[in-house]
Write an enzyme that holds these catalytic residues in place. Structure first.
Site, PDB file in Angstrom:
ATOM      1  N   LYS A 222       0.844  -1.202   0.000  1.00  0.00           N
ATOM      2  CA  LYS A 222       0.000   0.000   0.000  1.00  0.00           C
ATOM      3  C   LYS A 222       0.878   1.250   0.000  1.00  0.00           C
ATOM      4  CE  LYS A 222      -0.351  -0.372   5.019  1.00  0.00           C
ATOM      5  NZ  LYS A 222      -1.178  -0.849   6.143  1.00  0.00           N
TER       6      LYS A 222
ATOM      7  N   ARG B 145     -10.428  -0.079  15.437  1.00  0.00           N
ATOM      8  CA  ARG B 145     -10.337   0.830  14.290  1.00  0.00           C
ATOM      9  C   ARG B 145     -11.288   0.328  13.205  1.00  0.00           C
ATOM     10  NH1 ARG B 145      -4.663   1.381  11.116  1.00  0.00           N
ATOM     11  NH2 ARG B 145      -5.238  -0.768  10.651  1.00  0.00           N
TER      12      ARG B 145
ATOM     13  N   TYR C  21      16.181  29.616   9.446  1.00  0.00           N
ATOM     14  CA  TYR C  21      14.965  30.387   9.729  1.00  0.00           C
ATOM     15  C   TYR C  21      14.706  30.479  11.228  1.00  0.00           C
ATOM     16  CZ  TYR C  21      13.489  30.290   4.834  1.00  0.00           C
ATOM     17  OH  TYR C  21      13.394  30.465   3.481  1.00  0.00           O
TER      18      TYR C  21
ATOM     19  N   MET D 161      12.660  24.277   3.214  1.00  0.00           N
ATOM     20  CA  MET D 161      11.913  23.539   2.199  1.00  0.00           C
ATOM     21  C   MET D 161      12.822  22.663   1.339  1.00  0.00           C
ATOM     22  SD  MET D 161       9.303  24.960  -0.725  1.00  0.00           S
ATOM     23  CE  MET D 161       8.211  25.792   0.432  1.00  0.00           C
TER      24      MET D 161
HETATM   25  C1  LIG Z   1      -0.391  -1.885   6.782  1.00  0.00           C
HETATM   26  C2  LIG Z   1      -0.960  -3.153   7.291  1.00  0.00           C
HETATM   27  C3  LIG Z   1      -0.142  -4.261   7.523  1.00  0.00           C
HETATM   28  C4  LIG Z   1       1.373  -4.205   7.445  1.00  0.00           C
HETATM   29  O1  LIG Z   1       1.833  -3.732   8.695  1.00  0.00           O
HETATM   30  P1  LIG Z   1       3.406  -3.579   8.999  1.00  0.00           P
HETATM   31  O2  LIG Z   1       3.458  -3.105  10.411  1.00  0.00           O
HETATM   32  O3  LIG Z   1       3.912  -2.561   8.029  1.00  0.00           O
HETATM   33  O4  LIG Z   1       3.989  -4.916   8.789  1.00  0.00           O
HETATM   34  C5  LIG Z   1      -0.746  -5.460   7.853  1.00  0.00           C
HETATM   35  N1  LIG Z   1      -2.098  -5.537   8.005  1.00  0.00           N
HETATM   36  C6  LIG Z   1      -2.902  -4.481   7.840  1.00  0.00           C
HETATM   37  C7  LIG Z   1      -4.362  -4.622   8.024  1.00  0.00           C
HETATM   38  C8  LIG Z   1      -2.364  -3.246   7.488  1.00  0.00           C
HETATM   39  O5  LIG Z   1      -3.166  -2.189   7.338  1.00  0.00           O
END
Ligand SMILES: *Cc1c(COP(=O)(O)O)cnc(C)c1O
Length: 357
Positions: free
Chosen positions: A34, A130, A254, A302
């Site tokens: 992802k 969640r 800055y 930046m």
């Molecule tokens: C992103 C995600 C993972 C991977 O988690 P890591 O800590 O990066 O290994 C696994 N399961 C779900 C549901 C996730 O959203």
């Protein structure tokens, strides 16, 4: 060209995926890709794992479609399922594995006419609160989905909230709640993120879901990626583009946010917050300059940041600088700036060219 590049070591991705698999012999693993493969480039990472990976996991249909276009056979898991009812038909066409985390999603799937049934992953809310179904709703949904025309495999999935903190009591509770519903018939089970892949064999089940470990960062605060046998994948490298001497009492950057307590030698580096370097990184955050770790000083701007080269007299304009990578782990920079490697890696911006090895 502006001297800033993110070099991506694809052999290291393969090494890290193989390490995940070795932690859980006989199990399969969705490579979590992802968010543009945690900032490393979805296309390149999927290509690197084309033959090895048992499947890929993504956050949304758009990402899934990109993976499917590259890989006709791989299982692709939609981690949050569909966001609207119309997406189920697309998910079936793309032959995705679909998470169902709410009763609404279950209704929407059952109301869809699909060209072919999809593999379904019922998500249990085992304690993170969640996404996911409570146990009673999950049992109810299981009964409704079993034998439905839209359903191929009927699988179980859940996600840990604290697997990165070893020995956390919630992890044990979540595992218990997961085991509690295994009296139901499921085809496949999946629970382990990277932290659980590495540390909780009892959570390995049938399918692992390693993410951050593939990219060579540690999910644990107190255990480094190197100690875990992981290889760093991204090296974010820049150059020293200016060096100057300043008198004691002069300030840098800055807001005049850092003041020299002694005469100092200040180097300017071609990387800033518009490249994804954290603006809130405090003075003292390590930066690797020509083989030596030196402290960041002043506010990150930046396009540039400054370092104190007073204890590194040999450093000069044109020297290589590593913001994180093979010599300086992304986790150390994250720790110094109050965040996690995940955030630093995913936030490297589009203007930073990726170079693949
Ligand atoms: C992103 C995600 C993972 C991977 O988690 P890591 O800590 O990066 O290994 C696994 N399961 C779900 C549901 C996730 O959203």
């Amino acid at each position: 060209m502006r001297p800033l590049v993110a070099s991506i070591d694809l052999a290291a991705v393969r090494h890290n995926y193989a390490l995940a698999k070795r932690c859980a012999p006989g199990r399969q693993a969705f490579a979590v890709v992802k968010a543009n493969a945690y900032g490393h480039g979805l296309r390149e990472v999927v290509t690197a794992l084309f033959d090895e990976a048992d499947g890929f996991a993504v956050a949304c249909l758009e990402e899934a479609a990109q993976v499917r276009a590259m890989h006709g056979r791989a299982r692709i898991l939609l981690l949050e399922g569909c966001f609207e009812v119309g997406e189920y038909r697309m998910a079936a066409q793309l032959q995705l594995d679909v998470v169902l985390h709410s009763a609404l999603q279950v209704e929407q799937l059952l109301a869809s006419e699909l060209a072919r049934p999809v593999n379904v992953w019922l998500k249990l809310d085992s304690g993170m609160h969640r996404l996911g179904l409570d146990e009673a709703t999950l049992r109810d949904c299981h009964a409704r989905l079993q034998g439905a025309a839209q359903v191929a495999e009927l699988n179980l999935l859940s996600h840990f909230a604290c697997a990165d903190e070893r020995g956390h009591s919630l992890t044990e509770l979540q595992l218990e709640r997961f085991l509690d519903v295994l009296d139901l018939p499921f085809d496949q089970r999946s629970l382990a993120n990277s932290a659980a892949v590495l540390m909780i064999p009892a959570a390995h089940m049938d399918w692992l879901r390693p993410g951050i470990m593939l990219y060579g960062a540690s999910p644990f605060a107190e255990l480094s990626a190197a100690e875990l046998g992981l290889q760093p994948v991204m090296s974010l490298t820049a150059e020293l583009i200016a060096v100057r001497e300043i008198a004691a009492g002069e300030t840098v950057g800055y807001g005049a946010g850092w003041q020299a307590e002694r005469p100092a030698r200040i180097g300017t580096v071609s990387c800033g917050y518009a490249d994804g370097y954290p603006r809130h990184a405090p003075a003292g955050t390590p930066v690797w300059v020509a083989g030596v770790s030196v402290p960041l000083v002043g506010r990150v701007s930046m396009d540039m940041l400054c370092v104190d080269l007073s204890d590194h007299p040999g450093a000069e304009v044109g020297d290589a600088v590593e913001l994180w990578g093979a010599n300086l782990s992304v986790d150390r920079v994250a720790q110094a700036s109050g965040t996690i490697g995940y955030e630093l890696l995913t936030k490297v911006t589009a203007r930073v060219p990726r170079r693949y090895r």
